[in-house]
Design a protein around this motif. Structure first.
Motif, short mmCIF file in Angstrom:
data_model
loop_
_atom_site.label_atom_id
_atom_site.label_comp_id
_atom_site.label_asym_id
_atom_site.label_seq_id
_atom_site.Cartn_x
_atom_site.Cartn_y
_atom_site.Cartn_z
N ALA A 14 74.42 0.88 70.27
CA ALA A 14 74.67 -0.54 70.07
C ALA A 14 75.85 -0.98 70.91
CB ALA A 14 74.90 -0.82 68.59
N GLU A 15 77.02 -1.13 70.27
CA GLU A 15 78.15 -1.73 70.97
C GLU A 15 78.82 -0.81 71.97
OE1 GLU A 15 79.59 0.11 67.14
OE2 GLU A 15 77.91 -1.15 67.80
N ASN A 16 78.65 0.49 71.83
CA ASN A 16 79.24 1.42 72.80
C ASN A 16 78.33 2.63 72.94
OD1 ASN A 16 80.21 3.72 70.99
ND2 ASN A 16 81.25 1.98 70.02
N PRO A 17 78.52 3.45 73.99
CA PRO A 17 77.59 4.55 74.26
C PRO A 17 77.46 5.59 73.14
CG PRO A 17 78.98 4.12 76.17
CD PRO A 17 79.54 3.31 75.04
N SER A 71 85.03 12.67 69.79
CA SER A 71 85.21 13.61 70.90
C SER A 71 83.91 14.32 71.29
CB SER A 71 86.26 14.67 70.54
OG SER A 71 85.81 15.47 69.46
N ALA A 72 82.85 14.12 70.52
CA ALA A 72 81.58 14.81 70.79
C ALA A 72 80.87 14.18 71.98
CB ALA A 72 80.70 14.76 69.55
N ASN A 73 80.08 15.00 72.66
CA ASN A 73 79.36 14.55 73.85
C ASN A 73 77.85 14.53 73.67
OD1 ASN A 73 81.45 14.12 76.05
ND2 ASN A 73 81.99 16.19 75.38
N ASP A 74 77.38 14.64 72.43
CA ASP A 74 75.95 14.65 72.17
C ASP A 74 75.28 13.38 72.69
OD1 ASP A 74 76.92 16.80 70.77
OD2 ASP A 74 75.98 16.30 68.87
N PHE A 75 76.02 12.28 72.75
CA PHE A 75 75.45 11.02 73.19
C PHE A 75 74.89 11.09 74.60
CE2 PHE A 75 79.54 10.84 75.19
CZ PHE A 75 79.44 9.96 76.25
N LYS A 76 75.40 12.03 75.41
CA LYS A 76 74.90 12.16 76.78
C LYS A 76 73.46 12.67 76.80
CE LYS A 76 79.39 13.10 78.91
NZ LYS A 76 80.18 14.12 79.67
N ILE A 77 73.10 13.49 75.80
CA ILE A 77 71.72 13.96 75.73
C ILE A 77 70.80 12.78 75.42
CG2 ILE A 77 70.18 15.72 74.80
CD1 ILE A 77 72.59 17.12 73.61
N TYR A 115 71.25 9.66 76.10
CA TYR A 115 71.13 8.80 77.28
C TYR A 115 70.27 9.48 78.36
CZ TYR A 115 72.38 5.58 81.02
OH TYR A 115 72.32 4.65 82.04
N ALA A 116 70.44 10.78 78.53
CA ALA A 116 69.76 11.49 79.62
C ALA A 116 68.26 11.51 79.45
CB ALA A 116 70.31 12.91 79.74
N PHE A 117 67.80 11.64 78.21
CA PHE A 117 66.36 11.86 78.00
C PHE A 117 65.62 10.66 77.42
CE2 PHE A 117 68.18 16.13 78.17
CZ PHE A 117 67.37 16.68 79.15
N ARG A 118 66.33 9.58 77.20
CA ARG A 118 65.67 8.36 76.73
C ARG A 118 64.57 7.95 77.71
NH1 ARG A 118 65.35 5.82 72.03
NH2 ARG A 118 67.61 5.92 71.73
N ASP A 119 63.40 7.61 77.20
CA ASP A 119 62.27 7.14 78.01
C ASP A 119 61.77 8.19 79.00
OD1 ASP A 119 62.30 4.62 76.75
OD2 ASP A 119 63.85 3.91 78.13
N THR A 120 61.91 9.46 78.64
CA THR A 120 61.33 10.54 79.44
C THR A 120 60.34 11.31 78.58
OG1 THR A 120 62.85 12.35 78.87
CG2 THR A 120 63.59 10.79 80.58
N GLU A 121 59.55 12.15 79.22
CA GLU A 121 58.57 12.96 78.48
C GLU A 121 59.22 14.04 77.63
OE1 GLU A 121 56.14 15.35 81.21
OE2 GLU A 121 57.64 14.86 82.74
N LYS A 126 77.76 9.56 81.52
CA LYS A 126 76.40 9.68 80.98
C LYS A 126 75.36 9.35 82.04
CE LYS A 126 75.94 5.03 78.90
NZ LYS A 126 77.01 4.42 79.72
N GLU A 127 75.68 8.41 82.92
CA GLU A 127 74.75 8.05 83.99
C GLU A 127 74.58 9.20 84.98
OE1 GLU A 127 76.50 4.41 82.22
OE2 GLU A 127 77.39 6.20 83.14
N LYS A 128 75.68 9.81 85.36
CA LYS A 128 75.62 10.95 86.28
C LYS A 128 74.97 12.16 85.61
CE LYS A 128 77.51 9.33 90.06
NZ LYS A 128 76.73 9.26 91.33
N TYR A 129 75.20 12.30 84.31
CA TYR A 129 74.58 13.43 83.61
C TYR A 129 73.07 13.27 83.59
CZ TYR A 129 73.53 16.98 80.17
OH TYR A 129 73.00 18.09 79.54
N ARG A 130 72.58 12.10 83.30
CA ARG A 130 71.13 11.86 83.31
C ARG A 130 70.56 12.16 84.70
NH1 ARG A 130 66.99 8.53 80.75
NH2 ARG A 130 65.54 7.73 82.32
N GLU A 131 71.22 11.64 85.71
CA GLU A 131 70.75 11.87 87.07
C GLU A 131 70.71 13.36 87.39
OE1 GLU A 131 72.39 11.00 91.61
OE2 GLU A 131 73.02 9.69 89.97
N LYS A 132 71.73 14.09 86.94
CA LYS A 132 71.85 15.50 87.27
C LYS A 132 70.77 16.33 86.59
CE LYS A 132 75.36 19.08 87.85
NZ LYS A 132 75.34 18.97 89.33
#
Length: 210
Positions: free
Chosen positions: A27-30, A83-89, A91-97, A185-191
């Motif tokens: 919602a309001e933040n990543p 401090s957790a980074n689970d949010f990157k997962i 973001y990375a896999f949203r709208d993917t198979e 998160k953007e670079k992580y998805r790309e990577k």
């Protein structure tokens, strides 16, 4: 797709350390809504079972804090702590198979944030490795999946799976950069998506989506 009985069985049996690659929308933040576990309530989210996949497994090394184990089922990989980074997962896999994959740690019951120390302990104790590999195989049996695609977060988790599972037990094993890596998160998805794509180009495998 799995049915409600299988979902509940996995929840009761493995929910303390496993989860699914499904999250409430940000919602309001990543990092917002990472801890929203209402998504796993079938009565209010009946389409959940249509999203879940049993032929794609995301594997971490170990749970970083036992505090997550004391919370509700499927909390792992859904840590709301700032401090957790689970949010990157998410973001990375949203709208993917790969969204909806089963998630678990290859090592259970070992609390540490130092992967090198844990790897050293595992190398010194082959019986502990075998115990955890057999536990992982039990999860695969309960998922009723054969030769899944395995996405391993980090070098150590990848090495444990690679060195201890037979090549016939999975269709693809892909090493991904760990989500704790200092990267947006953007670079992580790309990577990670590029890591998957490179693997597919090197050894393409077709698999049905659940």
């Amino acid at each position: 797709m799995i049915d409600s009985q299988q979902f509940e069985n996995i929840k009761q049996k493995h929910g303390r350390y496993a989860s699914w690659a499904v999250w409430a929308d940000a919602a309001e933040n990543p990092k917002s809504n990472m801890g929203d576990m209402s998504i796993f309530v079938l009565d209010s989210n009946p389409r959940l079972l249509h999203v879940l996949k049993t032929n794609v497994i995301m594997v971490g090394l170990n749970i970083a804090s036992f505090s997550r184990l004391l919370l509700e089922a499927f909390r792992n990989f859904h840590d709301p702590h700032p401090s957790a980074n689970d949010f990157k997962i998410r973001y990375a896999f949203r709208d993917t198979e790969y969204y909806g994959a089963y998630m678990t740690d290859i090592v259970k019951g070992e609390e540490t944030t130092n992967s090198k120390d844990l790897h050293a302990r595992l190398k010194a104790n082959p019986a502990l490795v075998e115990q955890n590999i057999e536990h992982f195989r039990e999860e695969l049996r309960d998922l009723n999946c054969t030769a899944p695609t395995i996405l391993a977060f980090g070098v150590v988790a990848y090495s444990i799976v690679h060195d201890n599972l037979g090549s016939g037990e999975y269709s693809r094993l892909i090493k991904l950069t760990h989500y704790s890596h200092y990267i947006s998160k953007e670079k992580y998805r790309e990577k990670v998506l590029s890591q998957i794509a490179r693997h597919e180009m090197a050894a393409p495998v077709m698999f049905p989506l659940s």
